[in-house]
Design an enzyme around this catalytic site. Structure first.
Site, PDB file in Angstrom:
ATOM      1  N   GLU A 169       0.800  -1.223   0.000  1.00  0.00           N
ATOM      2  CA  GLU A 169       0.000   0.000   0.000  1.00  0.00           C
ATOM      3  C   GLU A 169       0.836   1.278   0.000  1.00  0.00           C
ATOM      4  OE1 GLU A 169      -2.817  -0.310   3.226  1.00  0.00           O
ATOM      5  OE2 GLU A 169      -3.828  -2.024   2.346  1.00  0.00           O
ATOM      6  N   GLU A 352      -5.674  -8.438   0.471  1.00  0.00           N
ATOM      7  CA  GLU A 352      -6.312  -8.081   1.746  1.00  0.00           C
ATOM      8  C   GLU A 352      -7.772  -7.751   1.495  1.00  0.00           C
ATOM      9  OE1 GLU A 352      -4.625  -4.942   4.111  1.00  0.00           O
ATOM     10  OE2 GLU A 352      -2.586  -5.707   3.808  1.00  0.00           O
TER      11      GLU A 352
HETATM   12  O1  IFM Z   1      -4.512  -3.161   9.077  1.00  0.00           O
HETATM   13  C1  IFM Z   1      -4.400  -2.632   7.799  1.00  0.00           C
HETATM   14  C2  IFM Z   1      -3.209  -3.211   7.072  1.00  0.00           C
HETATM   15  O2  IFM Z   1      -2.037  -3.008   7.756  1.00  0.00           O
HETATM   16  C3  IFM Z   1      -3.077  -2.576   5.709  1.00  0.00           C
HETATM   17  N1  IFM Z   1      -4.314  -2.616   4.983  1.00  0.00           N
HETATM   18  C4  IFM Z   1      -5.504  -2.197   5.656  1.00  0.00           C
HETATM   19  C5  IFM Z   1      -5.634  -2.906   6.989  1.00  0.00           C
HETATM   20  C6  IFM Z   1      -6.920  -2.447   7.707  1.00  0.00           C
HETATM   21  O3  IFM Z   1      -6.871  -1.083   7.936  1.00  0.00           O
END
Ligand code: IFM
Length: 441
Positions: A169, A352
């Site tokens: 990210e 994710e």
């Molecule tokens: O917890 C985070 C993760 O570290 C990165 N992506 C989003 C998740 C939820 O906010």
């Protein structure tokens, strides 16, 4: 109405079902000779993090890792997406710490023993403080430093990890952390943000080339995407949503796929970018073996008065998670279709997806019906994208465990396994049991 739960047989042969975590959020940064990272000091600064909580102990995965890997295996998952901590591997950012590398060695061997495919992310935000003090991601020197770190990790683990991402990210690493000031280092400065927007990508591209030169393969990057809808059909609201989309959803994917930076973002960022940034674009567009997509929610934008990119998110009408994030599975389908077109020929993974809820243990059980519905609907959206031609190869749940949710501390619970932070007891939630059943091999 929610979708019926898809099962393993609804997905293509070899599709990877996994869970995701990140080092700083679960390991316990005070164990095993790790150095200080910028999240330790950001959290220790009043006002940045709920209750000023840091990742010092977190889920103590550093000591509970075997039990945690057992949970993944017993949940019938195929793969585990984890990250290595730069501050554990190189406490001062440059000098390797054998104890840190040994830990990840054991962890990766533990995955193999349990038949789990390791999916490694090299940077999930734990920047060593010594590098942060030198400007961190705003300093061009971060690219060679990150490359050295990536090479050191891969020299040790590269023979056993199946897929490797450089960064998790970059929008969060750059914009959320240097423009919005919500994550470490907590800056609110457009020049710092523009430099970080470029240097994250330069570090990614430089490391990709160096890793390939050493013979490593199956290399990618993990990007987050969030739908930006306008608050109204008014021209200024539409403009605000388009700018948000350009900064969040277009900047990184377009640069890594060779399309350059979007004009709608350059309009405001160009004066603040590092000198001669154009010369780096070829390095940034290094060939990718796969792209990871993180998706959670959408946001609604309206125009406000102020300097570029003036706009603000307002609450939307859909059902929301514990963090107030709207639940909109169609967004996942839309981004899979969109990125599938932009990066035609490159396999995609959902790296994710998940939701926070204030889960409680009652009589030894955690009933999380809302998360179960969220998972069902998002898996159904992924299946729809596959049916419509997207080359999606896997889906990782965020997250295995309740964990440290950055500036929100330990309040929001994203896990499919509940963690009691006093005792470190793990309790599988209803969503874990639902997935275990659906993935029954
Ligand atoms: O917890 C985070 C993760 O570290 C990165 N992506 C989003 C998740 C939820 O906010």
């Amino acid at each position: 109405m929610t979708s019926p739960m898809p099962t393993r047989k609804d997905f293509p042969e070899g599709f990877l079902f996994g869970v995701s975590t990140a080092a700083y959020q679960i390991e316990g940064s005070r164990f095993g000779g790790a150095g200080a990272c910028h999240w330790d000091t950001f959290a220790a600064t009043p006002g940045n993090v709920t209750l000023a909580e840091g990742g010092g102990v977190a889920c103590d995965h550093y000591h509970f890792w075997e039990q945690d890997l057992d949970l993944i295996r017993d949940g019938n998952f195929d793969a585990y997406r984890f990250s290595t901590s730069w501050a554990r591997v190189m406490p001062d950012g440059v000098t390797p710490n054998p104890e840190g590398l040994d830990f990840y060695d054991r962890l990766v061997d533990g995955m193999a023993e349990r038949g789990l495919t390791p999916s490694l992310t090299l940077y999930h935000w734990d920047l060593p403080s010594d590098l942060a003090m030198k400007g961190g991601w705003t300093n061009r020197d971060i690219a060679p430093r990150f490359t050295d770190y990536a090479l050191a990790v891969m020299k040790r683990l590269g023979d056993r990890v199946d897929m490797t991402a450089t960064l998790n990210e970059p929008w969060c690493i750059a914009w959320l952390s240097h423009f919005l000031g919500v994550h470490a280092p907590g800056l609110r400065d457009i020049r710092a943000a523009a430099h970080a927007m470029h240097h994250t990508l330069l570090a990614h591209g430089t490391a990709m080339a160096a890793l390939r030169a050493e013979g490593h393969d199956n290399l990618g990057i993990v990007l987050n995407f969030e739908t930006a809808h306008p608050a109204s059909r008014r021209a200024d609201d539409m403009q605000a949503a388009l700018r948000q989309d350009a900064i969040y959803n277009r900047w990184f994917i377009e640069a890594v796929t060779g399309a350059g930076y979007p004009a709608a973002a350059l309009e405001g960022l160009q004066p603040h970018l590092p000198k001669d940034w154009q010369a780096d674009m070829e390095t940034i567009a290094a060939p990718l073996d796969w792209i990871g997509i993180n998706h959670y929610t959408r946001a609604i934008y309206r125009a406000v008065d102020g300097p570029w990119p003036a706009g603000e998110a307002i609450p939307g009408p859909l059902a929301k998670t514990q963090l107030g994030w709207e639940i909109r599975p169609d967004g996942l389908y839309e981004f899979l279709m969109r990125v599938g077109q932009q990066a035609k020929g490159t396999p995609l993974y959902v790296t994710e997806n998940g939701m926070a809820w204030d889960d409680r243990v009652l009589d030894g059980h955690v009933s999380d019906d809302i998360r179960q519905a969220y998972i069902r609907d998002h898996l159904a959206a992924a299946k729809r994208a596959i049916d419509d031609g997207v080359d999606l190869r896997g889906f990782f749940q965020w997250s295995l465990l309740d964990n440290y949710e950055w500036s929100h501390g330990y309040g929001p619970r994203f896990g499919i396994v509940h963690v009691d932070y006093e005792t470190q007891k793990r309790t599988p939630k209803g969503s874990y049991l639902m997935l275990r059943e659906a993935l029954n091999r």
